[in-house]
Design a protein around this motif. Structure first.
Motif, PDB file in Angstrom:
ATOM      1  N   SER A 122       0.852  -1.162  -0.033  1.00  0.00           N
ATOM      2  CA  SER A 122      -0.234  -0.097  -0.112  1.00  0.00           C
ATOM      3  C   SER A 122       0.769   1.015  -0.036  1.00  0.00           C
ATOM      4  O   SER A 122       1.967   1.175   0.508  1.00  0.00           O
ATOM      5  N   ALA A 170      -4.023   8.785   9.703  1.00  0.00           N
ATOM      6  CA  ALA A 170      -5.498   8.435   9.451  1.00  0.00           C
ATOM      7  C   ALA A 170      -5.559   7.074   8.805  1.00  0.00           C
ATOM      8  O   ALA A 170      -6.398   6.097   9.273  1.00  0.00           O
ATOM      9  N   ASP A 171      -4.699   6.969   7.736  1.00  0.00           N
ATOM     10  CA  ASP A 171      -4.715   5.441   6.937  1.00  0.00           C
ATOM     11  C   ASP A 171      -4.300   4.535   7.829  1.00  0.00           C
ATOM     12  O   ASP A 171      -4.855   3.496   8.026  1.00  0.00           O
ATOM     13  N   SER A 174      -4.433   4.514  11.153  1.00  0.00           N
ATOM     14  CA  SER A 174      -5.341   3.974  12.368  1.00  0.00           C
ATOM     15  C   SER A 174      -6.537   2.992  11.974  1.00  0.00           C
ATOM     16  O   SER A 174      -7.202   2.409  12.759  1.00  0.00           O
ATOM     17  N   ALA A 175      -6.633   2.876  10.809  1.00  0.00           N
ATOM     18  CA  ALA A 175      -7.861   2.169  10.137  1.00  0.00           C
ATOM     19  C   ALA A 175      -7.279   0.724   9.506  1.00  0.00           C
ATOM     20  O   ALA A 175      -7.750  -0.003   9.130  1.00  0.00           O
ATOM     21  N   ASP A 176      -5.827   0.544   9.691  1.00  0.00           N
ATOM     22  CA  ASP A 176      -5.342  -0.482   9.132  1.00  0.00           C
ATOM     23  C   ASP A 176      -4.280  -1.197  10.055  1.00  0.00           C
ATOM     24  O   ASP A 176      -3.001  -0.712  10.341  1.00  0.00           O
ATOM     25  N   PRO A 177      -4.884  -2.206  10.891  1.00  0.00           N
ATOM     26  CA  PRO A 177      -3.895  -2.739  12.136  1.00  0.00           C
ATOM     27  C   PRO A 177      -2.707  -3.288  11.564  1.00  0.00           C
ATOM     28  O   PRO A 177      -1.523  -3.088  12.088  1.00  0.00           O
ATOM     29  N   ARG A 196      -0.407  -0.174  11.246  1.00  0.00           N
ATOM     30  CA  ARG A 196       0.134   0.225  12.143  1.00  0.00           C
ATOM     31  C   ARG A 196       1.048  -0.630  12.766  1.00  0.00           C
ATOM     32  O   ARG A 196       2.117  -0.011  13.229  1.00  0.00           O
TER      33      ARG A 196
END
Length: 194
Positions: A52, A105-106, A108-111, A114
């Motif tokens: 990504s 932001a991205d 935080s939505a993708d463990p 992270r």
């Protein structure tokens, strides 16, 4: 006939292309297609390494972290911490507040992203602090390893990153305030002679 780039040479070319794509297109306009085009390779080659845009940008930022040897040895823990935090802030400005907010932001939505952020950037910045600041301070007798908790090992970078994300700019007086009003008192509270 030109030889094909492979391994580290190809990876560096892709990371340089990612930085250029980011510099020109910004975070919102950043695409893996643009990176592949700039690197003179294909999208599948890029995706084989990073799944990504967040992952490739984390790798790009990590590849641009300063080396411990580039942080001036000022002769004091305070001076070394101010120097490192100032250098870290310069690197953050290269990335930009908007891009950092978009990445966070991205993430935080993708463990998975992270975990990559923590295992790459946070880990490398903690190691940089250890080599450029803490090891020198221990050698000078300003503190002992036992004075440093896991949170204190990261504290200077965590604080400057927070200031940058919230306010955008971190002036020199704010850097000094972070060190003088938070980092050094926290170390003194743990018994350090700073």
């Amino acid at each position: 006939m030109t030889s094909r780039r492979r391994g580290e040479e190809l990876e560096q070319a892709i990371l340089e292309a990612a930085f250029e794509e980011f510099r020109v297109a910004g975070y919102a306009g950043f695409t893996m297609e643009g990176v592949a085009r700039r690197a003179g390779t294909s999208k599948p080659v890029v995706y084989r390494r990073w799944s990504s845009k967040v992952e490739i940008l984390i790798a790009c930022v990590a590849s641009r972290l300063p080396e411990a040897e580039t942080v001036p040895d000022t002769g004091s823990l305070r001076g070394d911490t101010v120097a490192l935090v100032t250098l870290a802030h310069r690197r953050m400005r290269m990335i930009g507040q908007t891009a950092m907010l978009g990445m966070l932001a991205d993430v935080s939505a993708d463990p998975e992203a992270r975990q990559i952020l923590v295992s790459t950037l946070v880990s490398e910045l903690t190691t940089l602090l250890e080599k450029a600041v803490w090891t020198r301070a221990v050698a000078r007798g300003e503190l002992e390893w036992g004075h440093l908790t896991e949170r204190l090992r990261r504290l200077p970078i965590d604080l400057v990153r927070n200031e940058f994300i919230i306010y955008g700019a971190v002036p020199a007086e704010t850097v000094e305030s972070i060190v003088d009003e938070v980092v050094l008192p926290a170390l003194r509270a743990r018994g350090a002679a700073v």
